[in-house]
Structures are given as C-alpha cells and as structure tokens.
Design a protein around this motif. Structure first.
Motif, PDB file in Angstrom:
ATOM      1  N   LYS A   9       4.509  -5.497  -4.042  1.00 44.64           N
ATOM      2  CA  LYS A   9       5.188  -6.378  -3.091  1.00 44.64           C
ATOM      3  C   LYS A   9       6.637  -6.636  -3.502  1.00 44.64           C
ATOM      4  O   LYS A   9       7.535  -6.674  -2.656  1.00 44.64           O
ATOM      5  N   SER A  34      -3.120  -2.071   2.704  1.00 45.88           N
ATOM      6  CA  SER A  34      -3.038  -3.478   3.096  1.00 45.88           C
ATOM      7  C   SER A  34      -4.155  -4.288   2.435  1.00 45.88           C
ATOM      8  O   SER A  34      -3.918  -5.383   1.902  1.00 45.88           O
ATOM      9  N   GLN A  37      -3.271  -4.535  -1.363  1.00 44.83           N
ATOM     10  CA  GLN A  37      -2.175  -5.437  -1.746  1.00 44.83           C
ATOM     11  C   GLN A  37      -2.544  -6.904  -1.551  1.00 44.83           C
ATOM     12  O   GLN A  37      -1.987  -7.791  -2.197  1.00 44.83           O
ATOM     13  N   ASN A  38      -3.518  -7.161  -0.674  1.00 42.31           N
ATOM     14  CA  ASN A  38      -3.971  -8.536  -0.456  1.00 42.31           C
ATOM     15  C   ASN A  38      -5.242  -8.865  -1.232  1.00 42.31           C
ATOM     16  O   ASN A  38      -5.863  -9.913  -1.009  1.00 42.31           O
ATOM     17  N   LYS A  40      -8.234  -7.726  -1.187  1.00 36.76           N
ATOM     18  CA  LYS A  40      -9.472  -7.876  -0.427  1.00 36.76           C
ATOM     19  C   LYS A  40     -10.574  -7.045  -1.078  1.00 36.76           C
ATOM     20  O   LYS A  40     -10.305  -6.127  -1.863  1.00 36.76           O
TER      21      LYS A  40
END
Length: 221
Positions: A9, A34, A37-38, A40
């Motif tokens: 990020k 995605s 990077q989060n 999950k």
C-alpha cells in the motif's frame, strides 16, 4: 521476496497509480490482490500470493523507481533496470517530464522507428508526439535513424539524420537531461537508465561529433 500488504500500500501511494490501473499494468488477479492487501481470509485461511505474482508486483514498482524491502519502500538511486513495455514507457514518461520541466538537449541514437513504435504501442506514440510538439521550443532534439528509414514520427519536434546501416542493431541510446538510457529491443525490452551527469555529457559529446561528421542529411522528397 514476500511483500507485506502494508508495504504494498505504501509503494502504491508512491507510484501514483490507482489500484485498478496497477493490477492491469502488472497483469495480476485484481480480486485476489485486493483480498490479500486487505488481509481477508478464504475458507478460514489467509490469502497468499504466488512468487510469480510478487515478481510482477515488484517489477511494476521498480519500473517507477521504487524498491521494496521487508522494512518499507524507498526510491532507487543511480542505475535503474526497467523491464518490458511498461518500463520502456516509464523511461519515455521521465524523458517527457524532464523536457517539459527543464528543456534542453535530447539525443536518440539508433531510433529504429518500427522497434520504438512496437515497443511503445501506436496509441502511446500518437499521444507522445502531441505533447512533445507542444514543448518543441524548449528542446533541442536530434534523432539518428538508419539510412532509408522514412517514418520520422517525431519530426515535428526533433531533427533527423540518417546513419550508415552497418552501425545499427537492436540496441538504442536515449539521452536527456543528465540521464542516459540504453535500450535492448530483445524478446522483452530492457532499459538501463543511468542518472549520471558525467556519462551524459560524454555520450552527448560523442553523438554530436557523429551528427556533424558521420550522419547524413536526409534528402528532401
């Protein structure tokens, strides 16, 4: 190297690329990156990325002068290796920014039109011609092309001369500001970008000698 999502990020912010644009440039799975990077999970397990995906991510950042480590991100100093079409375009972006902000001398040796157009893409070339034309009064640009090459796609902002074909191959030199780029048009384009004032002055001196004493005026049609 395994990259932490926080490092990714931070590098993304420095690159000035949006997330979607980054994934398209790197040719990576946007949905999976995605999720990763989060932080999950899928089926109760953390999402991981493959070594190949990490390599693609690092390459896009490296093409923009950004290096990643386990501790953070930083800008690359000195010699930079730019890979593929994206790297070649990043060199052109740097050339344009330098020309727009500083003006000055630009030299392109062995600028084989087909190799450059294929390397950048026709739509990118059209865009670049328009923006360079707009700043043509700020620069002194000279382009060496092989005798018989009549494309001259940059002739609205650069002076062209022919050079003997026996001196041409799949490598080219781009000089602008205090930087020199050596471009190898192999199976995949590789660009070595040197930020070195002394090297730039030496290459400029030699190319200007060749311009005056070896390069040929192009006959008017």
């Amino acid at each position: 190297m395994t990259i932490k999502p926080e490092i990714f990020k931070a590098a993304l912010a420095l690159s000035e690329l949006g997330f979607n644009e980054f994934c398209e440039t790197a040719k990576v799975d946007k949905s999976r990156v995605s999720l990763w990077q989060n932080r999950k999970e899928m089926n109760g397990r953390p999402i991981n990325l493959s070594a190949k995906t990490f390599q693609k991510i690092e390459e896009v950042f490296s093409n923009r002068g950004i290096t990643l480590s386990e501790d953070g991100v930083s800008y690359i100093k000195g010699l930079r290796i730019l890979n593929g079409r994206d790297g070649f375009r990043q060199m052109y972006e740097d050339l344009y920014k330098t020309a727009k902000n500083e003006g000055g001398e630009i030299r392109v040796y062995n600028g084989v039109s087909k190799l450059v157009i294929d390397g950048l893409g026709a739509s990118y070339v059209d865009m670049h011609k328009k923006r360079m034309f707009a700043i043509r009064d700020k620069i002194n640009s000279r382009t060496f092309v092989e005798r018989g090459d009549n494309v001259f796609f940059g002739n609205q902002y650069s002076h062209y001369r022919w050079f003997p074909p026996e001196h041409f191959n799949r490598r080219a030199i781009f000089l602008y500001g205090e930087k020199v780029a050596f471009v190898d048009f192999g199976e995949e384009i590789q660009t070595q970008l040197h930020n070195d004032k002394d090297l730039a002055e030496t290459i400029r001196f030699l190319l200007d000698l060749a311009w005056e004493h070896i390069a040929e005026e192009i006959p008017k049609s």
